[in-house]
Design a protein around this motif. Structure first.
Motif, short mmCIF file in Angstrom:
data_model
loop_
_atom_site.label_atom_id
_atom_site.label_comp_id
_atom_site.label_asym_id
_atom_site.label_seq_id
_atom_site.Cartn_x
_atom_site.Cartn_y
_atom_site.Cartn_z
N ASP A 104 23.37 3.85 -0.49
CA ASP A 104 22.39 2.88 -0.99
C ASP A 104 21.03 3.57 -1.07
O ASP A 104 20.24 3.50 -0.13
N PRO A 105 20.74 4.24 -2.17
CA PRO A 105 19.49 5.03 -2.28
C PRO A 105 18.22 4.20 -2.25
O PRO A 105 17.12 4.75 -2.15
N GLU A 106 18.33 2.87 -2.32
CA GLU A 106 17.14 2.02 -2.27
C GLU A 106 16.62 1.81 -0.85
O GLU A 106 15.46 1.46 -0.65
N VAL A 107 17.46 2.02 0.16
CA VAL A 107 17.03 1.83 1.55
C VAL A 107 16.01 2.90 1.93
O VAL A 107 16.19 4.09 1.65
N ARG A 108 14.94 2.48 2.60
CA ARG A 108 13.91 3.40 3.06
C ARG A 108 13.90 3.43 4.60
O ARG A 108 14.08 2.40 5.25
N LEU A 109 13.70 4.62 5.14
CA LEU A 109 13.61 4.82 6.58
C LEU A 109 12.25 5.42 6.90
O LEU A 109 11.86 6.43 6.31
N LEU A 110 11.56 4.81 7.85
CA LEU A 110 10.22 5.25 8.21
C LEU A 110 10.14 5.51 9.71
O LEU A 110 10.44 4.63 10.52
N ALA A 111 9.71 6.73 10.07
CA ALA A 111 9.49 7.09 11.47
C ALA A 111 7.99 7.21 11.69
O ALA A 111 7.32 8.05 11.08
N VAL A 112 7.46 6.36 12.57
CA VAL A 112 6.03 6.34 12.86
C VAL A 112 5.83 6.91 14.27
O VAL A 112 6.25 6.30 15.25
N GLY A 113 5.20 8.07 14.36
CA GLY A 113 5.00 8.68 15.66
C GLY A 113 4.75 10.17 15.56
O GLY A 113 4.41 10.70 14.51
N THR A 145 0.81 -1.22 0.00
CA THR A 145 0.00 0.00 0.00
C THR A 145 0.84 1.27 0.00
O THR A 145 0.29 2.36 0.05
N ARG A 146 2.15 1.13 -0.08
CA ARG A 146 3.05 2.29 -0.09
C ARG A 146 3.95 2.19 -1.32
O ARG A 146 4.91 1.41 -1.33
N SER A 147 3.66 3.01 -2.31
CA SER A 147 4.38 2.94 -3.57
C SER A 147 5.87 3.23 -3.42
O SER A 147 6.69 2.75 -4.20
N TRP A 148 6.21 4.01 -2.38
CA TRP A 148 7.62 4.36 -2.17
C TRP A 148 8.42 3.23 -1.54
O TRP A 148 9.65 3.29 -1.49
N LEU A 149 7.72 2.17 -1.11
CA LEU A 149 8.41 1.10 -0.38
C LEU A 149 8.59 -0.15 -1.23
O LEU A 149 9.73 -0.51 -1.56
N GLY A 150 7.51 -0.80 -1.58
CA GLY A 150 7.63 -2.03 -2.37
C GLY A 150 8.49 -3.07 -1.67
O GLY A 150 8.30 -3.37 -0.50
N ASP A 151 9.49 -3.58 -2.38
CA ASP A 151 10.37 -4.62 -1.84
C ASP A 151 11.69 -4.07 -1.34
O ASP A 151 12.63 -4.83 -1.07
N ARG A 152 11.79 -2.77 -1.19
CA ARG A 152 13.05 -2.17 -0.77
C ARG A 152 13.34 -2.44 0.72
O ARG A 152 12.42 -2.64 1.51
N PRO A 153 14.62 -2.41 1.11
CA PRO A 153 14.97 -2.57 2.52
C PRO A 153 14.35 -1.44 3.36
O PRO A 153 14.32 -0.29 2.92
N LEU A 154 13.85 -1.79 4.58
CA LEU A 154 13.14 -0.82 5.40
C LEU A 154 13.67 -0.80 6.83
O LEU A 154 13.73 -1.83 7.49
N VAL A 155 14.01 0.41 7.29
CA VAL A 155 14.40 0.66 8.68
C VAL A 155 13.25 1.43 9.33
O VAL A 155 12.80 2.45 8.78
N VAL A 156 12.77 0.96 10.47
CA VAL A 156 11.58 1.54 11.10
C VAL A 156 11.89 2.05 12.49
O VAL A 156 12.64 1.43 13.25
N TYR A 157 11.31 3.21 12.82
CA TYR A 157 11.27 3.73 14.19
C TYR A 157 9.80 3.94 14.55
O TYR A 157 9.05 4.53 13.77
N THR A 158 9.39 3.47 15.73
CA THR A 158 8.02 3.68 16.19
C THR A 158 8.06 4.26 17.60
O THR A 158 8.49 3.57 18.53
N SER A 187 6.24 -6.05 10.99
CA SER A 187 6.33 -7.19 10.08
C SER A 187 6.93 -6.77 8.74
O SER A 187 7.59 -7.57 8.06
N ALA A 188 6.69 -5.51 8.36
CA ALA A 188 7.23 -5.01 7.09
C ALA A 188 8.70 -4.60 7.20
O ALA A 188 9.37 -4.44 6.17
N ALA A 189 9.20 -4.46 8.43
CA ALA A 189 10.55 -3.92 8.63
C ALA A 189 11.63 -4.98 8.46
O ALA A 189 11.43 -6.16 8.77
N ASP A 190 12.79 -4.55 7.97
CA ASP A 190 13.98 -5.39 7.97
C ASP A 190 14.84 -5.11 9.21
O ASP A 190 15.54 -6.00 9.69
N LEU A 191 14.75 -3.87 9.69
CA LEU A 191 15.54 -3.44 10.86
C LEU A 191 14.72 -2.42 11.63
O LEU A 191 14.24 -1.45 11.05
N CYS A 192 14.55 -2.66 12.93
CA CYS A 192 13.88 -1.68 13.79
C CYS A 192 14.93 -0.84 14.51
O CYS A 192 16.12 -1.15 14.48
#
Length: 435
Positions: free
Chosen positions: A262-271, A226-239, A309-314
């Motif tokens: 590595d411009p493919e890595v995505r970082l997401l901060a939820v909060g 549901t997030r076009s910017w993410l897809g199968d790219r590596p994801l680092v998450v902060y919540t 569940s979507a994250a590769d690294l928290c």
């Protein structure tokens, strides 16, 4: 296997009678709300163990007046006081909120029938209604979630020497009144001892809700889809909170360097929180906002499994202040429960856990470029990711499972109550006379 060296006392647990407990925690949250749910999880397990729990808290969304309302939540009698609170508030405004809760909760608690008081700090002022509820007779157990006043003093929030002395006096008063103290980390336990406390001290850290985070991988896949910017790219998450102590700007700096590495890595901060606007501005200036660094609003605890569940690294961040290294962040244990590696940027007991158990990364808080390199190499190594994920799950189930740590707390409270019973005092007096 990890052991909590500061917690050496074992408690005998028999068929304990029902205990009436007044549980004081100003920031009680349920899984339907965002934020930590420790007091909810502990209280409902106390109820399941046959005890009666009256939990006095603040309705952080506020409301008209200061009239208490009571509702039953999973058997917990929750007493809500309308009292707005937000991380964006200035320090003096926060102190005012703490004081109002302390006064109102003192009157409320003193009118409740109780066998034992369990007071969870922060804020440190929670000891005032705890003493009122005890009526100077009932035993009180004090829980230390952060080292107050060490942390606000270190952050410069209490610059006035007189206020510092008053805060230290309140801290010593809390420990003197406590029959037992619960610390959420070994470092906090050390801080309690350094304040002069020599009584019963147990380390019961934040815990892993393994049943909550044991979800099908499809949940994370849906989150990504549901997030076009993410897809199968590596994801680092902060919540978590965007507050001063969290230092989310460090994550922005990681994104800036990762964009080059590595411009493919995505970082997401939820909060959200007091520094959200500043973090957004910093990300815009760094040219990473909505490119490889993204911000989403806070979600209820029940919705976190999909995110993790979507994250590769928290991740769990704090600013480089030594007094913050004793923290016991919920987000750290949520990551373990989800079977995800975790990255931090500070020292202390969590650093030791990561290094000794191989569950993630410890990054240099002053060198985001070096940190970005470590993150890139880690995310590029499927075997390292798999080993860290397996180690995280093992730690979550064998050491930090909520049921196991809640049982420690229940046994402690039952033991304190048993020692306060008339039969215990009679037996103790009889044995003393025989000697």
């Amino acid at each position: 296997m990890v052991t909590l060296a500061s917690d050496r006392r074992e408690f005998e647990r028999g068929s304990s009678p029902s205990v009436k407990i007044v549980y004081l925690h100003q920031y009680f949250r349920t899984p339907a709300m965002s934020g930590g749910t420790r007091s909810y999880e502990m209280a409902r397990r106390l109820v399941a163990a046959g005890h009666q729990v009256d939990l006095l808290t603040a309705d952080l969304d506020g409301g008209k007046g200061l009239t208490w309302r009571t509702e039953s939540i999973d058997g917990i009698n929750v007493h809500w006081l309308p009292l707005s609170y937000d991380n964006r508030m200035g320090y003096l405004r926060r102190v005012w909120v703490f004081a109002v809760y302390a006064v109102r909760a003192s009157f409320r608690a003193s009118r409740l029938k109780t066998d034992l008081i369990f007071a969870s700090s922060t804020p440190l002022t929670v000891v005032l209604p705890a003493v009122a509820a005890s009526r100077w007779r009932r035993p009180m157990v004090f829980e230390v979630r952060d080292l107050w006043p060490d942390v606000p003093i270190a952050l410069g929030a209490l610059p006035n020497p007189l206020l510092q002395r008053l805060a230290r006096t309140l801290e010593r008063f809390a420990y003197r009144r406590a029959r037992a103290v619960v610390a959420l980390s070994p470092g906090m336990a050390d801080g309690v001892r350094n304040a002069g406390y020599q009584g019963r001290l147990s380390v019961i850290p934040n815990s892993c809700d393994n049943d909550v985070f044991a979800v099908d991988a499809s949940l994370g896949a849906d989150f990504r889809r549901t997030r076009s910017w993410l897809g199968d790219r590596p994801l680092v998450v902060y919540t978590g909170t965007f507050g001063k102590v969290n230092g989310i700007s460090y994550m922005v700096d990681l994104a800036k360097h990762l964009a080059l590495i590595d411009p493919e890595v995505r970082l997401l901060a939820v909060g959200g929180g007091g520094e959200e606007a500043m973090v957004r501005q910093h990300a815009e200036r760094a040219g990473v906002l909505n490119k490889n660094f993204f911000i989403e609003p806070p979600v209820p605890k029940r919705d976190l499994p999909a995110v993790l569940s979507a994250a590769d690294l928290c991740s769990s961040w704090v600013i480089p202040v030594q007094e913050l290294e004793a923290n016991s962040a919920n987000k750290f244990f949520d990551a373990l429960a989800a079977g995800r590696p975790v990255a931090i940027n500070h020292g202390g007991w969590m650093k030791d856990l990561i290094n000794n158990q191989g569950i993630g990364l410890v990054l240099d808080p002053l060198d985001a470029h070096d940190g970005a390199g470590k993150v890139h190499r880690f995310l590029s190594d499927p075997q390292a990711l798999s080993r860290a994920s397996d180690a995280a799950r093992t730690l979550a189930t064998e050491v930090f499972a909520r049921d196991v740590l809640a049982d420690k707390l229940i046994r402690l409270l039952e033991q304190v109550r048993a020692e306060d019973s008339p039969s215990h005092h009679s037996r103790w007096n009889h044995e003393r006379k025989r000697k």
